[in-house]
Design an enzyme around this catalytic site. Structure first.
Site, PDB file in Angstrom:
ATOM      1  N   MET A 261       0.135  21.488  45.936  1.00  0.00           N
ATOM      2  CA  MET A 261       1.023  21.626  44.785  1.00  0.00           C
ATOM      3  C   MET A 261       2.428  21.830  45.319  1.00  0.00           C
ATOM      4  SD  MET A 261       1.477  21.669  41.544  1.00  0.00           S
ATOM      5  CE  MET A 261       3.173  21.754  40.959  1.00  0.00           C
ATOM      6  N   GLU A 262       3.328  20.997  44.812  1.00  0.00           N
ATOM      7  CA  GLU A 262       4.677  20.895  45.383  1.00  0.00           C
ATOM      8  C   GLU A 262       5.618  22.024  44.962  1.00  0.00           C
ATOM      9  OE1 GLU A 262       3.206  18.972  43.087  1.00  0.00           O
ATOM     10  OE2 GLU A 262       4.599  18.143  41.633  1.00  0.00           O
ATOM     11  N   HIS A 286       2.877  13.970  50.987  1.00  0.00           N
ATOM     12  CA  HIS A 286       2.953  13.802  49.543  1.00  0.00           C
ATOM     13  C   HIS A 286       3.712  14.976  48.887  1.00  0.00           C
ATOM     14  CE1 HIS A 286       1.333  12.568  45.531  1.00  0.00           C
ATOM     15  NE2 HIS A 286       1.414  13.871  45.305  1.00  0.00           N
ATOM     16  N   GLU A 287       3.290  16.195  49.196  1.00  0.00           N
ATOM     17  CA  GLU A 287       3.936  17.357  48.554  1.00  0.00           C
ATOM     18  C   GLU A 287       5.398  17.462  48.984  1.00  0.00           C
ATOM     19  OE1 GLU A 287       2.196  18.178  46.236  1.00  0.00           O
ATOM     20  OE2 GLU A 287       0.213  17.605  46.973  1.00  0.00           O
ATOM     21  N   HIS A 290       7.562  15.103  47.032  1.00  0.00           N
ATOM     22  CA  HIS A 290       7.892  15.624  45.699  1.00  0.00           C
ATOM     23  C   HIS A 290       9.221  16.395  45.688  1.00  0.00           C
ATOM     24  CE1 HIS A 290       4.669  14.715  42.914  1.00  0.00           C
ATOM     25  NE2 HIS A 290       3.718  15.254  43.658  1.00  0.00           N
ATOM     26  N   GLU A 309       4.167  11.297  39.966  1.00  0.00           N
ATOM     27  CA  GLU A 309       3.100  11.032  40.933  1.00  0.00           C
ATOM     28  C   GLU A 309       3.116   9.611  41.487  1.00  0.00           C
ATOM     29  OE1 GLU A 309       1.682  13.409  42.287  1.00  0.00           O
ATOM     30  OE2 GLU A 309       2.001  15.026  40.838  1.00  0.00           O
ATOM     31  N   ASP A 366      -4.677  18.573  31.315  1.00  0.00           N
ATOM     32  CA  ASP A 366      -5.743  18.697  32.326  1.00  0.00           C
ATOM     33  C   ASP A 366      -6.861  17.686  32.075  1.00  0.00           C
ATOM     34  OD1 ASP A 366      -4.584  20.733  33.854  1.00  0.00           O
ATOM     35  OD2 ASP A 366      -5.337  22.276  32.490  1.00  0.00           O
ATOM     36  N   TYR A 374      -1.104   8.052  39.567  1.00  0.00           N
ATOM     37  CA  TYR A 374      -0.788   8.038  40.997  1.00  0.00           C
ATOM     38  C   TYR A 374      -0.823   6.605  41.533  1.00  0.00           C
ATOM     39  CZ  TYR A 374      -1.736  13.123  41.278  1.00  0.00           C
ATOM     40  OH  TYR A 374      -1.717  14.479  41.127  1.00  0.00           O
ATOM     41  N   ARG A 543     -11.764  22.797  45.154  1.00  0.00           N
ATOM     42  CA  ARG A 543     -10.875  21.656  44.927  1.00  0.00           C
ATOM     43  C   ARG A 543     -11.565  20.666  44.000  1.00  0.00           C
ATOM     44  NH1 ARG A 543      -8.120  17.622  49.450  1.00  0.00           N
ATOM     45  NH2 ARG A 543      -6.870  16.454  47.948  1.00  0.00           N
TER      46      ARG A 543
HETATM   47  N1  BES Z   1       1.404  17.914  41.534  1.00  0.00           N
HETATM   48  C1  BES Z   1       0.144  17.509  42.038  1.00  0.00           C
HETATM   49  C2  BES Z   1      -0.970  18.430  41.643  1.00  0.00           C
HETATM   50  C3  BES Z   1      -1.132  18.641  40.147  1.00  0.00           C
HETATM   51  C4  BES Z   1      -0.978  17.597  39.260  1.00  0.00           C
HETATM   52  C5  BES Z   1      -1.465  19.872  39.655  1.00  0.00           C
HETATM   53  C6  BES Z   1      -1.120  17.809  37.895  1.00  0.00           C
HETATM   54  C7  BES Z   1      -1.613  20.080  38.304  1.00  0.00           C
HETATM   55  C8  BES Z   1      -1.432  19.037  37.411  1.00  0.00           C
HETATM   56  C9  BES Z   1       0.170  17.363  43.556  1.00  0.00           C
HETATM   57  O1  BES Z   1       1.367  16.860  44.038  1.00  0.00           O
HETATM   58  C10 BES Z   1      -0.882  16.360  43.933  1.00  0.00           C
HETATM   59  O2  BES Z   1      -0.757  15.242  43.519  1.00  0.00           O
HETATM   60  N2  BES Z   1      -1.892  16.745  44.727  1.00  0.00           N
HETATM   61  C11 BES Z   1      -2.948  15.871  45.163  1.00  0.00           C
HETATM   62  C12 BES Z   1      -2.738  15.398  46.576  1.00  0.00           C
HETATM   63  C13 BES Z   1      -2.054  14.089  46.733  1.00  0.00           C
HETATM   64  C14 BES Z   1      -2.051  13.663  48.182  1.00  0.00           C
HETATM   65  C15 BES Z   1      -2.524  12.976  45.866  1.00  0.00           C
HETATM   66  C16 BES Z   1      -4.252  16.636  45.131  1.00  0.00           C
HETATM   67  O3  BES Z   1      -4.230  17.818  44.776  1.00  0.00           O
HETATM   68  O4  BES Z   1      -5.281  16.071  45.457  1.00  0.00           O
HETATM   69 ZN    ZN Z   2       1.673  14.842  43.564  1.00  0.00          ZN
END
Ligand code: BES
Ligand code: ZN
Length: 592
Positions: A261-262, A286-287, A290, A309, A366, A374, A543
């Site tokens: 999480m960024e 990735h983070e 962001h 994303e 969610d 993405y 996760r």
């Molecule tokens: N910002 C997202 C995580 C997120 C998105 C949290 C929407 C809550 C709601 C973060 O940057 C992210 O995309 N994480 C990915 C990793 C990435 C390499 C695709 C993850 O958590 O898998």
């Molecule tokens: Zn992201």
């Protein structure tokens, strides 16, 4: 009066908060934060002022002049929570709300000592994106309403607090407690508010980068992420100077529901990235990316999530290409293509959620979450890049960051800027279909590489006869192994599962992408030797990217369903709320 975000009571005709001053007191016995949130206005405010809350109990509200402010908590709405309506007297410069969070706050997880690595002290962390900041503090919880903040966080002695902000020394505290001060001078969307408290140690990786983790994990974390400074340097070459001063990272306990999480100045990461071979650092790339695409220029609401994303996946792969070359990047695109196709199938009944520009009135962000924004988003950015030319597009990206820095924007604002920069380009690539139609346009960019083709062909022929040479397989890089596993046929015999496991040593993998892809395949085919490892994983790791598909895969066989129900019954109390919901939704799909 205008509500501009379907997920917030924020009203852009009302006074806007310029910054927060927070005093937070973490009560680990009761699992609540007692808080005083002072919301400051740019100029004297008056009249109705609506805030978002979820699970908060509000004790009182007073103005800067000490005058009590009348307030009312509205009825609980399923997604939004409760509106806190205040009525500000004329000339209000700030209002201070005294409140307490709920032990069940969806944006906070309180871990018992047993759920940590050290087992001695408790842990608290927040995860606010998309709309959970309101469960930690009363605020205008919409990305369009950006705020700077200062905070004082009071915690039990022996614990360390970190935030999505710069440290600003200690504040006085009573005996047995310690108070940390923080400052985030740049205006950020509320979803980037972040706090974690635990037994933490830091290791410096460069002059501006430090990794924090529990003492038992911090050395492994420092080794795994040793290359972060070179990622920052590459990102700066592509997108311009890093604007947030420090780039620190926190490795959380394994229940953290995301990969990363960024949170600005303090990226939060899952410990599942500690593969021991640096093979999962693309999540850090990735983070980090962001910091430009997402934190500097943010989506206005969750309906424009692809702007965050999609752009960031594109940026992450540009960094990867610069560091590890074209082939590594095309394997990453190939893995993403696979994930995208799976997700498009999963959303076959709700195709509206596979548009880039979504309509989320009445939809919980969610529940709308998937890899579509993405991977489809990143492909749309590549379509623009290919049509504009790489050098021209790089120039455009820098201009885009400059134009919208510290703003939260909509898809329409983005398109407006593209149109001004490259007249006719959107039309030429069929942008309307990309943005507003479900699925992936037929002419979407493809990524091919000889290695990707080779691995795909090997995977397709795996069960029919010639296994690749075992010695060669043992030398495959992690990304090659992952592509191969993803491309294997969904139905495999137990003998083939056993053969595969022994050739690739899958059960003992520290790379969780490989491990979970394998476990999903194995348990979906009823391969019982994989059950115990699956049980361990689902008991320890929260996760969602791993938990959801594993529960779905267990659902394919009767013994798998029995295991899943048993594991869920014992692990559910230790899951993060979001993880628990994801697991429940998977179990609900089982035949009864
Ligand atoms: N910002 C997202 C995580 C997120 C998105 C949290 C929407 C809550 C709601 C973060 O940057 C992210 O995309 N994480 C990915 C990793 C990435 C390499 C695709 C993850 O958590 O898998
Ligand atoms: Zn992201």
């Amino acid at each position: 009066m205008a509500r501009v975000d379907p997920h917030s009571f924020f009203d852009d005709a009302q006074p806007r908060t310029k910054s927060w001053q927070l005093r937070l007191w973490a009560d680990f016995d009761r699992k609540v934060i007692r808080g005083e949130a002072t919301l400051l206005f740019a100029e004297g405010a008056k009249g109705p002022f609506d805030l978002d809350t979820k699970g908060l109990s509000v004790e009182r509200a007073v103005t800067d002049g000490g005058k009590p402010v009348a307030f009312e908590l509205g009825p609980e709405e399923p997604i939004l929570g409760r509106r806190l309506s205040l009525d500000l007297p004329a000339g209000t410069k700030s209002v201070t709300v005294s409140y307490e969070t709920s032990p069940a706050a969806v944006g906070l997880q309180w871990l018992s000592p047993e759920q940590t690595e050290g087992k001695k002290l408790p842990f608290l962390f927040s995860q606010c994106q998309a709309i959970h900041a309101r469960s930690a503090l009363p605020c205008q919880d919409s990305a369009v309403a950006r705020v700077a903040y200062e905070a004082e966080v009071n915690v039990p002695e022996g614990l360390t607090a970190v935030m999505s902000a710069g440290p600003d020394g200690d504040a006085p505290a009573e005996a047995g407690r310690r108070a940390f001060r923080f400052k985030m001078p740049q205006p950020i969307p509320s979803y980037l508010f972040a706090l974690a408290v635990g037994e933490l140690e830091g290791r410096d990786l460069s002059h501006r980068c430090r990794v924090w983790a529990e003492p038992a994990t911090v050395n492994a974390a420092a080794w795994e992420f040793a290359g972060t400074e070179s990622l920052i340097a590459r990102a700066e070459e592509l997108f311009g100077p890093y604007d947030w001063d420090r780039y620190d990272m926190l490795v959380l306990p394994p229940s953290f529901p995301y990969g990363g999480m960024e949170n600005p100045r303090m990226t939060f990461l899952t410990p599942t990235l500690l593969a021991g071979d640096r093979s999962l650092v693309d999540v850090v790339a990735h983070e980090l990316a962001h910091s430009w695409t997402g934190n500097l220029v943010s989506n206005a609401t969750a309906e424009h999530f692809w702007l965050n994303e999609g752009f960031t996946v594109w940026a992450e792969r540009r960094i990867l290409k610069a560091l590890r070359g074209e082939e590594a990047a095309s394997l990453a695109w190939g893995i993403g293509q696979n994930d995208l196709e799976e997700a498009l199938k999963r959303f076959a009944d709700t195709p509206g959620l596979t548009r880039l520009r979504t309509h989320l009135q009445g939809v919980d962000p969610d529940d709308a979450f998937s890899v579509v924004p993405y991977e489809k988003g990143a492909r749309f950015v590549v379509a623009l890049e290919r049509a504009a030319g790489e050098a021209e597009f790089d120039h455009f990206v820098r201009a885009y960051m400059k134009r919208f820095r510290f703003q939260s924007i909509t898809t329409e604002q983005f398109c407006g800027f593209v149109e001004t920069s490259f007249p006719g380009l959107l039309e030429k690539i069929g942008a309307a279909a990309w943005l507003d139609l479900p699925g992936l346009p037929a002419d979407a960019p493809r990524f091919v590489s000889p290695r990707l083709e080779e691995l795909t062909a090997l995977a397709a022929s795996w069960t029919t006869s010639h296994a690749p040479d075992a010695a060669a397989m043992a030398r495959w890089r992690p990304d090659e192994t992952l592509v191969f596993l993803q491309k294997l046929p969904a139905v495999m015999s137990r003998e083939d599962c056993a053969r595969l496991d022994s050739a690739l040593g899958l059960m003992g993998r520290g790379n969780y992408e490989i491990l979970t892809t394998w476990l999903c395949l194995a348990v979906a085919n009823g391969y019982e030797p994989a059950f115990e490892r699956t049980r361990q994983l689902l008991t320890r790791v929260g996760r969602m990217k791993y938990v959801r598909p594993l529960y779905l895969a267990l659902g394919k066989t009767a013994p798998g369903r029995a295991l899943a129900r048993e594991v869920f019954a014992s692990a559910a109390p230790t899951y993060h709320t979001l993880t628990r919901r994801a697991a429940e939704a998977a179990l609900a799909q089982y035949p009864s």
